[in-house]
Design a protein around this motif. Structure first.
Motif, PDB file in Angstrom:
ATOM      1  N   PHE A  46       0.892  -1.349   0.131  1.00 59.19           N
ATOM      2  CA  PHE A  46      -0.249   0.492   0.403  1.00 59.19           C
ATOM      3  C   PHE A  46       0.633   1.020   0.035  1.00 59.19           C
ATOM      4  O   PHE A  46       1.566   1.331   0.670  1.00 59.19           O
ATOM      5  N   LYS A  47      -0.254   1.870  -0.777  1.00 61.15           N
ATOM      6  CA  LYS A  47       1.562   3.955  -1.054  1.00 61.15           C
ATOM      7  C   LYS A  47       0.770   4.441   0.231  1.00 61.15           C
ATOM      8  O   LYS A  47      -0.479   4.228   0.312  1.00 61.15           O
ATOM      9  N   TYR A  48       1.537   5.587   0.591  1.00 56.59           N
ATOM     10  CA  TYR A  48       1.091   6.183   1.638  1.00 56.59           C
ATOM     11  C   TYR A  48       0.369   7.448   0.277  1.00 56.59           C
ATOM     12  O   TYR A  48       0.467   7.967  -0.555  1.00 56.59           O
ATOM     13  N   ASP A  49      -0.451   8.432   0.824  1.00 64.26           N
ATOM     14  CA  ASP A  49      -1.022   8.988   0.452  1.00 64.26           C
ATOM     15  C   ASP A  49      -1.141  10.654   0.901  1.00 64.26           C
ATOM     16  O   ASP A  49      -0.522  11.222   1.670  1.00 64.26           O
ATOM     17  N   TYR A  94       2.112  16.285   4.170  1.00 69.81           N
ATOM     18  CA  TYR A  94       2.748  15.212   4.519  1.00 69.81           C
ATOM     19  C   TYR A  94       1.782  14.319   4.374  1.00 69.81           C
ATOM     20  O   TYR A  94       0.812  13.620   3.822  1.00 69.81           O
ATOM     21  N   PHE A  95       2.043  12.702   4.744  1.00 73.34           N
ATOM     22  CA  PHE A  95       1.803  11.331   3.624  1.00 73.34           C
ATOM     23  C   PHE A  95       1.215  10.660   4.881  1.00 73.34           C
ATOM     24  O   PHE A  95       2.262  10.480   6.256  1.00 73.34           O
ATOM     25  N   THR A  96       0.511  10.059   4.528  1.00 77.26           N
ATOM     26  CA  THR A  96      -0.824   8.813   5.931  1.00 77.26           C
ATOM     27  C   THR A  96      -0.666   7.807   5.066  1.00 77.26           C
ATOM     28  O   THR A  96      -0.870   7.384   3.697  1.00 77.26           O
ATOM     29  N   PRO A  97       0.161   6.320   5.423  1.00 78.48           N
ATOM     30  CA  PRO A  97      -0.168   5.327   5.316  1.00 78.48           C
ATOM     31  C   PRO A  97      -1.658   4.633   5.078  1.00 78.48           C
ATOM     32  O   PRO A  97      -2.467   4.952   5.935  1.00 78.48           O
ATOM     33  N   THR A  98      -2.173   4.542   4.033  1.00 75.53           N
ATOM     34  CA  THR A  98      -3.728   4.467   3.455  1.00 75.53           C
ATOM     35  C   THR A  98      -3.363   2.877   2.888  1.00 75.53           C
ATOM     36  O   THR A  98      -2.848   2.203   2.132  1.00 75.53           O
ATOM     37  N   ALA A 123      -8.462   3.508   4.092  1.00 77.15           N
ATOM     38  CA  ALA A 123      -8.525   3.715   5.627  1.00 77.15           C
ATOM     39  C   ALA A 123      -6.822   4.044   6.031  1.00 77.15           C
ATOM     40  O   ALA A 123      -5.695   3.425   5.639  1.00 77.15           O
ATOM     41  N   MET A 124      -6.541   4.231   6.623  1.00 77.31           N
ATOM     42  CA  MET A 124      -5.525   5.117   8.152  1.00 77.31           C
ATOM     43  C   MET A 124      -5.081   3.702   8.136  1.00 77.31           C
ATOM     44  O   MET A 124      -5.575   3.311   8.833  1.00 77.31           O
ATOM     45  N   ILE A 144       4.015  -6.314   9.541  1.00 79.95           N
ATOM     46  CA  ILE A 144       4.219  -4.591   8.237  1.00 79.95           C
ATOM     47  C   ILE A 144       5.459  -4.262   8.411  1.00 79.95           C
ATOM     48  O   ILE A 144       5.900  -4.113   9.794  1.00 79.95           O
ATOM     49  N   THR A 145       5.657  -4.449   7.500  1.00 81.19           N
ATOM     50  CA  THR A 145       6.348  -2.557   7.756  1.00 81.19           C
ATOM     51  C   THR A 145       6.340  -1.709   6.975  1.00 81.19           C
ATOM     52  O   THR A 145       5.623  -1.056   5.716  1.00 81.19           O
ATOM     53  N   PHE A 146       7.317  -0.744   7.684  1.00 79.90           N
ATOM     54  CA  PHE A 146       6.463   1.278   7.419  1.00 79.90           C
ATOM     55  C   PHE A 146       7.665   1.394   6.052  1.00 79.90           C
ATOM     56  O   PHE A 146       8.674   1.841   7.030  1.00 79.90           O
ATOM     57  N   ASP A 147       7.783   1.466   5.243  1.00 79.66           N
ATOM     58  CA  ASP A 147       8.931   2.414   4.504  1.00 79.66           C
ATOM     59  C   ASP A 147       8.632   3.460   4.165  1.00 79.66           C
ATOM     60  O   ASP A 147       7.897   3.688   3.609  1.00 79.66           O
ATOM     61  N   GLU A 148       9.002   4.148   5.068  1.00 77.21           N
ATOM     62  CA  GLU A 148       9.209   6.141   5.444  1.00 77.21           C
ATOM     63  C   GLU A 148       9.705   6.292   3.610  1.00 77.21           C
ATOM     64  O   GLU A 148       9.330   6.649   3.671  1.00 77.21           O
ATOM     65  N   ASN A 149      10.799   5.540   3.462  1.00 78.16           N
ATOM     66  CA  ASN A 149      11.395   6.550   2.445  1.00 78.16           C
ATOM     67  C   ASN A 149      10.666   5.953   0.771  1.00 78.16           C
ATOM     68  O   ASN A 149      10.943   7.455  -0.090  1.00 78.16           O
ATOM     69  N   ASN A 150      10.207   5.354   1.003  1.00 76.31           N
ATOM     70  CA  ASN A 150       9.460   4.913  -0.500  1.00 76.31           C
ATOM     71  C   ASN A 150       7.810   5.082  -0.050  1.00 76.31           C
ATOM     72  O   ASN A 150       7.396   4.659  -1.515  1.00 76.31           O
ATOM     73  N   LYS A 151       8.119   5.967   0.842  1.00 79.10           N
ATOM     74  CA  LYS A 151       6.019   5.834   1.167  1.00 79.10           C
ATOM     75  C   LYS A 151       5.020   4.893   0.825  1.00 79.10           C
ATOM     76  O   LYS A 151       4.396   5.047   0.293  1.00 79.10           O
ATOM     77  N   LYS A 152       5.799   3.768   1.331  1.00 83.08           N
ATOM     78  CA  LYS A 152       4.922   2.192   1.497  1.00 83.08           C
ATOM     79  C   LYS A 152       4.594   1.689   2.417  1.00 83.08           C
ATOM     80  O   LYS A 152       5.386   1.491   3.256  1.00 83.08           O
ATOM     81  N   VAL A 153       3.147   0.529   2.506  1.00 75.14           N
ATOM     82  CA  VAL A 153       3.874  -0.373   3.650  1.00 75.14           C
ATOM     83  C   VAL A 153       3.398  -0.963   3.262  1.00 75.14           C
ATOM     84  O   VAL A 153       2.715  -1.808   2.124  1.00 75.14           O
ATOM     85  N   ILE A 154       4.348  -2.881   3.686  1.00 69.10           N
ATOM     86  CA  ILE A 154       4.364  -3.897   3.091  1.00 69.10           C
ATOM     87  C   ILE A 154       4.037  -4.294   4.165  1.00 69.10           C
ATOM     88  O   ILE A 154       4.076  -4.582   5.630  1.00 69.10           O
TER      89      ILE A 154
END
Length: 146
Positions: A7-10, A21-25, A41-42, A125-135
């Protein structure tokens, strides 16, 4: 190989300050018997429990349980407990979670916030802040020792 959801950050903009700002969604489908509601969903790793708006609960015709209070930075709000089935919907894969506990609040600011209870324990769950995605990687319990 374990299945993964990406999932990408919005990108959001604060209307008062005009600061972005960016939110994991995550893309999700909420299901209750014959009713469903698709939304984004956030993903909130700081939320103990998932939260949904009263409007969404009404669309899904959810049975609401006892009243409780939700404590957040802004103070306390009254809410009611419920349970919901959730499909996490990726581009290639999807996972369904059954009977996830959620709180229903009288607010039109959110549709749904994914909290930890009933969701995070099913995935790495991985929050990849640099690439703005969640796995989300499905947990295979055979690979873990207790």
């Amino acid at each position: 190989m374990l299945k993964k959801l990406f999932f990408k950050y919005d990108k959001k903009v604060n209307e008062e300050t005009n600061i972005s700002y960016f939110t994991p969604t995550a893309n999700i489908i909420l299901i209750n018997e014959n009713e469903s509601f698709e939304t984004s969903a956030m993903i909130d790793s700081g939320a103990d429990i998932s939260v949904m708006s009263k409007d969404v609960a009404e669309i899904l015709r959810l049975k609401l349980g006892k009243e409780t209070k939700l404590k957040a930075f802004g103070g306390e709000v009254k809410c009611k407990e419920t349970k919901i089935n959730i499909i996490l919907k990726g581009k290639k894969n999807q996972f369904q979670l059954f009977g996830v506990k959620a709180l229903v609040v009288d607010s039109d600011e959110i549709d749904f916030i994914l909290g930890r209870e009933g969701i995070f324990n099913n995935f790495l769950i991985t929050f990849d802040e640099n690439n703005k995605k969640v796995i989300f990687e499905k947990v295979n319990l055979k690979n873990y020792k207790f």
